[in-house]
Design an enzyme around this catalytic site. Structure first.
Site, PDB file in Angstrom:
ATOM      1  N   HIS A 143       0.883  -1.196   0.035  1.00  0.00           N
ATOM      2  CA  HIS A 143       0.007   0.091  -0.013  1.00  0.00           C
ATOM      3  C   HIS A 143       0.864   1.357  -0.038  1.00  0.00           C
ATOM      4  CE1 HIS A 143      -4.202   0.450  -0.398  1.00  0.00           C
ATOM      5  NE2 HIS A 143      -4.618   0.656   1.145  1.00  0.00           N
ATOM      6  N   ASN A 190      -7.221   6.063   3.721  1.00  0.00           N
ATOM      7  CA  ASN A 190      -8.556   6.160   3.374  1.00  0.00           C
ATOM      8  C   ASN A 190      -8.922   7.519   3.649  1.00  0.00           C
ATOM      9  OD1 ASN A 190      -8.383   3.619   3.179  1.00  0.00           O
ATOM     10  ND2 ASN A 190      -9.802   3.029   4.883  1.00  0.00           N
ATOM     11  N   ASP A 203      -0.887   2.566  -5.312  1.00  0.00           N
ATOM     12  CA  ASP A 203      -0.707   1.091  -5.621  1.00  0.00           C
ATOM     13  C   ASP A 203      -1.977   0.533  -6.331  1.00  0.00           C
ATOM     14  OD1 ASP A 203      -2.501  -0.562  -3.342  1.00  0.00           O
ATOM     15  OD2 ASP A 203      -1.993   1.449  -2.857  1.00  0.00           O
ATOM     16  N   ASN A 220      -9.263   2.671  -1.886  1.00  0.00           N
ATOM     17  CA  ASN A 220      -9.902   3.558  -0.990  1.00  0.00           C
ATOM     18  C   ASN A 220      -9.490   5.005  -0.837  1.00  0.00           C
ATOM     19  OD1 ASN A 220     -12.041   1.971  -0.132  1.00  0.00           O
ATOM     20  ND2 ASN A 220     -10.749   0.993   1.518  1.00  0.00           N
TER      21      ASN A 220
END
Length: 189
Positions: A19, A66, A92, A113
């Site tokens: 991530h 997020n 990513d 997200n």
């Protein structure tokens, strides 16, 4: 003024996870261009400099993935940058092979997200993004466990090369535009 934003999560436990490839690209660009990304501002850390003849701000949001849009919205408002042409977001992507790049000028969040939150805060999906492939989630794995997991040693080497390639793609976007970068980098292999 270009805002170049790498998505990721802050904290040692997230360093070098799938991530956090956006952060890795910002780190690589900062190293290559000798820009310190240390100033805390806009719910993130930033560094200002000239890249390929353009004034740029490198940004790593501190909001966790997020809520990345909060940081970006504040930075766009402050710098009065054109969010459709002067914003480059690096993230990513699990639908791409490890190390593969895909550049887009618009599009959905594709289940990501961080991108979802950016689109929410911008009110549209027209901004340049560089997606860096981290490989498909293995069957029966939890998505969060996969994207917050670390690369294998061979994958890590590929990802270091991908971060350097993504930094080159940023420079090409700055000098020749997103279309030229898409033609150059949106190929397999």
């Amino acid at each position: 003024m270009y805002l170049i934003v790498g998505l990721g999560n802050f904290g040692k436990e997230y360093h070098n996870t799938r991530h956090n490839i956006g952060f890795a690209v910002i780190d690589e660009l900062a190293k290559q261009e000798r820009i310190d990304v240390l100033e805390k501002k806009f719910k993130g850390v930033i560094g200002k400099g000239i890249i390929a003849g353009q004034k740029c701000v490198l940004i790593k949001p501190l909001t966790y993935m997020n809520l990345s849009g909060e940081c970006i919205r504040e930075a766009l408002n402050f710098y009065k940058a054109d969010e459709t042409t002067e914003l480059i977001v690096i993230s990513d992507d699990i639908s791409l092979d490890v190390g593969q790049l895909r550049i887009r000028k618009k599009g959905s969040a594709g289940g990501h997200n961080g991108l979802k939150n950016i689109i929410l805060h911008l009110g549209h999906d027209t901004f340049t993004r560089i997606k860096v492939g981290v490989g498909e989630k293995p069957k029966n794995w939890d998505l969060a466990d996969y994207v917050l997991g670390h690369f294998s040693a061979p994958e890590q080497k590929v990802m270091e090369e991908a971060a350097a390639k993504a930094a080159d793609a940023v420079r090409m976007i700055l000098t020749e535009g997103a279309d030229a970068a898409m033609n150059q980098y949106n190929r397999k292999g």
